[in-house]
Design a protein around this motif. Structure first.
Motif, mmCIF file in Angstrom:
data_model
loop_
_atom_site.group_PDB
_atom_site.id
_atom_site.type_symbol
_atom_site.label_atom_id
_atom_site.label_comp_id
_atom_site.label_asym_id
_atom_site.label_seq_id
_atom_site.Cartn_x
_atom_site.Cartn_y
_atom_site.Cartn_z
ATOM 1 N N UNK A 24 2.942 0.190 24.708
ATOM 2 C CA UNK A 24 3.234 0.734 23.393
ATOM 3 C C UNK A 24 4.620 0.361 22.892
ATOM 4 N N UNK A 25 5.610 0.417 23.774
ATOM 5 C CA UNK A 25 6.967 0.024 23.386
ATOM 6 C C UNK A 25 6.997 -1.414 22.881
ATOM 7 N N UNK A 26 6.338 -2.306 23.631
ATOM 8 C CA UNK A 26 6.306 -3.707 23.221
ATOM 9 C C UNK A 26 5.537 -3.912 21.934
ATOM 10 N N UNK A 27 4.365 -3.278 21.826
ATOM 11 C CA UNK A 27 3.552 -3.445 20.627
ATOM 12 C C UNK A 27 4.283 -2.904 19.403
ATOM 13 N N UNK A 28 4.845 -1.706 19.511
ATOM 14 C CA UNK A 28 5.540 -1.112 18.375
ATOM 15 C C UNK A 28 6.708 -1.957 17.907
ATOM 16 N N UNK A 29 7.483 -2.470 18.842
ATOM 17 C CA UNK A 29 8.648 -3.276 18.486
ATOM 18 C C UNK A 29 8.231 -4.587 17.823
ATOM 19 N N UNK A 30 7.312 -5.309 18.467
ATOM 20 C CA UNK A 30 6.911 -6.613 17.931
ATOM 21 C C UNK A 30 6.137 -6.481 16.621
ATOM 22 N N UNK A 113 -2.841 1.360 13.421
ATOM 23 C CA UNK A 113 -1.615 0.976 14.121
ATOM 24 C C UNK A 113 -0.443 0.833 13.156
ATOM 25 N N UNK A 114 -0.714 0.295 11.970
ATOM 26 C CA UNK A 114 0.345 0.117 10.974
ATOM 27 C C UNK A 114 0.873 1.467 10.492
ATOM 28 N N UNK A 115 0.004 2.463 10.367
ATOM 29 C CA UNK A 115 0.444 3.788 9.949
ATOM 30 C C UNK A 115 1.412 4.389 10.966
ATOM 31 N N UNK A 235 -6.053 -1.900 24.397
ATOM 32 C CA UNK A 235 -5.158 -1.288 23.423
ATOM 33 C C UNK A 235 -5.963 -0.849 22.199
ATOM 34 N N UNK A 236 -5.919 0.423 21.880
ATOM 35 C CA UNK A 236 -6.618 0.956 20.718
ATOM 36 C C UNK A 236 -5.884 2.190 20.217
ATOM 37 N N UNK A 237 -6.194 2.624 18.980
ATOM 38 C CA UNK A 237 -5.457 3.734 18.384
ATOM 39 C C UNK A 237 -6.337 4.878 17.913
ATOM 40 N N UNK A 310 -13.789 1.782 17.408
ATOM 41 C CA UNK A 310 -12.378 1.451 17.516
ATOM 42 C C UNK A 310 -11.793 1.056 16.176
ATOM 43 N N UNK A 311 -10.478 0.907 16.141
ATOM 44 C CA UNK A 311 -9.757 0.566 14.923
ATOM 45 C C UNK A 311 -9.602 -0.949 14.799
ATOM 46 N N UNK A 312 -8.722 -1.373 13.886
ATOM 47 C CA UNK A 312 -8.510 -2.802 13.676
ATOM 48 C C UNK A 312 -7.972 -3.491 14.924
ATOM 49 N N UNK A 313 -7.156 -2.776 15.697
ATOM 50 C CA UNK A 313 -6.629 -3.335 16.939
ATOM 51 C C UNK A 313 -7.604 -3.120 18.088
ATOM 52 N N UNK A 314 -8.154 -1.903 18.185
ATOM 53 C CA UNK A 314 -9.030 -1.570 19.304
ATOM 54 C C UNK A 314 -10.363 -2.284 19.268
ATOM 55 N N UNK A 315 -11.124 -2.102 18.184
ATOM 56 C CA UNK A 315 -12.425 -2.749 18.077
ATOM 57 C C UNK A 315 -12.277 -4.202 17.660
#
Length: 365
Positions: A24-30, A113-115, A235-237, A310-315
Motif C-alpha cells: 500500500x505504501x508503494x502503491x499510494x506513493x507511486x 483507488x484514486x478516491x 491488490x484490490x480496494x 472487484x474495482x478498477x485495480x482489483x478486477x
C-alpha cells in the motif's frame, strides 16, 4: 528471506497485514506521483486524445502484467488457486458490474483507488465518496443489496478452472502470456515516450504496476510457507474498503488481513507523495450541484465493484495480470461505461460552457 520463521514468530495475519502495508505504501506513493487514474485514461481515449493520462495507465497495466507473468514463468508464483481463476465466476456480473462502475467513476471523478489517494491529499469530495463507496460495497456484499447482486451475477456464470483463464481458452501458456505482456509494454512505452514525461511519470507508472505484482508475490509466499490455509490474493480496494468499514463498526479482536494493512498503507504513501510534491491542499465541494453527482457515483461504484468482483485495480489490473476472463470483461465494461457517462453527462455541459462566438468559429469550415 526466511518466510517460515517470520510466519512462525508473528503469525499469518500479522505477516499478511505487514505485506499489505508495504504494498500500500508503494502503491499510494507511486499512484500519487504519476496521477494514475483509470477515469482520466478512459476520458482521454474516448476524446481521441492519446495523452499522458492514458499513457500512465497503459504503462502501469503493462508493467503489472509483465511482472506477474515473469514471476509465473520463473516459478516464483502460482496463481492457479487465486479466486479469479479457481472459483466459479459470473460473466454477466463482470460485464454489467464493469459498466456500472465505469459510470460511477466518471461521476465521482475517480475510481476507488484514486478516491483513497485523493483523500490523503486533502480532497474532501473524494473522502465522502470513498466512505459512501465502502458502505454500498458492504451492503452489496452481505447487506440489503446482496440479493440484487446475486440475481444479476447468476444470469451467466462460468465454472472455475480453465474456463476462467484467457490463456487456457486460446490454448496458450505462461510464456505466451509473457510475450503478449511484452508487446503491451512496448506499446505503452511508445505512448509514454511521446508524452514528454518527467522522472515521476515514468517511475510512478512503472512503480504502480510493480505493486500489483508484489501483492501477488507476497501473499503467495505466505501461502506457500504457512502451515495454515491461506488464500493467495492480489491488490484490490472494494473488499478491503468494506472490510475496514466493518472493522470500525464491530468489536475489536478480528484477525488482521492483507486488505486491512493495504488501505492505511495507500493513504500514508499518497500523503507522503503529496507532501513531497507540494500537492496537499484542502478541497471541498465547488458547488451544490456536485454533491448529488458524487453520492450517486459512489453508490454505483460500490455496487458495480461487488457485482464485478472487484474495482478498477482489483478486477481490472490485478485480475487482468493473471489473464482472468472476468477481469478482462470487467475492464471492457469500465471503459464502455466510462465513455458513455462522459458523453451523456459531461460533454453537453462542456459544450454549454463554450462561448457562442467560439462555437460559431468551431463550426466554420
Amino acid at each position: 528471506m526466511d518466510w517460515t520463521g517470520w510466519i512462525e514468530s508473528r503469525g499469518e495475519p500479522a505477516v499478511l497485514a505487514f505485506c499489505g502495508l508495504l504494498v500500500g505504501l508503494g502503491f499510494g506513493f507511486f499512484a500519487q506521483r504519476s496521477r494514475f487514474c483509470l477515469r482520466a485514461a478512459v476520458i482521454e481515449f474516448w476524446h481521441g486524445k492519446f495523452g499522458d493520462k492514458l499513457a500512465v495507465w497503459l504503462l502501469a497495466f503493462a508493467t503489472a502484467v509483465v511482472g506477474v507473468q515473469l514471476l509465473v514463468v520463473s516459478g516464483g508464483l502460482d496463481v492457479s488457486t487465486a479466486r479469479q481463476l479457481s472459483a466459479q465466476g459470473s460473466l454477466s456480473g463482470a460485464l454489467l458490474g464493469g459498466l456500472i462502475f465505469g459510470v460511477g467513476m466518471v461521476m465521482t471523478r475517480g475510481c476507488a483507488s484514486r478516491l483513497l489517494v485523493l483523500s490523503a491529499n486533502g480532497n474532501l469530495r473524494a473522502l465522502l465518496s470513498g466512505l459512501i463507496f465502502a458502505v454500498v460495497a458492504q451492503a452489496s456484499l452481505g447487506g440489503v443489496l446482496a440479493p440484487l447482486r446475486e440475481a444479476m451475477a447468476s444470469w451467466w456464470v462460468v465454472d472455475g478452472g480453465p474456463a476462467r483463464s484467457v490463456l487456457a481458452l486460446v490454448g496458450a501458456g505462461p510464456w505466451d502470456g509473457l510475450v503478449f505482456a511484452a508487446v503491451w509494454l512496448i506499446t505503452a512505452l511508445f505512448f509514454a515516450h511521446h508524452s514528454g514525461w518527467g522522472f515521476w511519470k515514468w517511475a510512478g507508472g512503472i512503480g504502480t504496476g510493480l505493486m500489483v505484482a508484489l501483492a501477488w508475490a507476497g501473499t503467495y509466499q505466505v501461502m506457500a510457507n504457512s502451515f495454515e490455509p491461506v488464500q493467495i490474493q492480489g491488490l484490490t480496494f472494494s473488499g478491503p474498503s468494506a472490510e475496514w468499514l466493518m472493522r470500525v463498526l464491530s468489536e475489536p479482536g478480528e484477525p488482521w488481513t492483507f486488505g486491512l494493512g493495504l488501505m492505511p498503507g495507500v493513504f500514508l504513501g499518497s500523503l507522503v507523495g503529496a507532501l513531497v510534491g507540494g500537492d496537499w491542499k484542502l478541497e471541498g465541494f465547488g458547488g451544490g450541484y456536485t454533491m448529488p453527482r458524487y453520492i450517486i457515483g459512489a453508490v454505483l461504484m460500490g455496487f458495480g465493484s461487488m457485482l464485478a468482483g472487484g474495482c478498477a485495480v482489483g478486477a481490472g489490473m490485478t485480475g487482468g495480470a493473471i489473464f482472468a476472463v472476468t477481469a478482462w470483461l470487467t475492464l471492457l465494461g469500465m471503459w464502455m461505461g466510462g465513455g458513455l457517462a462522459d458523453r451523456v453527462l459531461d460533454r453537453p455541459h462542456q459544450r454549454a460552457k463554450v462561448p457562442s462566438g467560439a462555437a460559431v468559429a468551431q463550426q466554420a469550415p
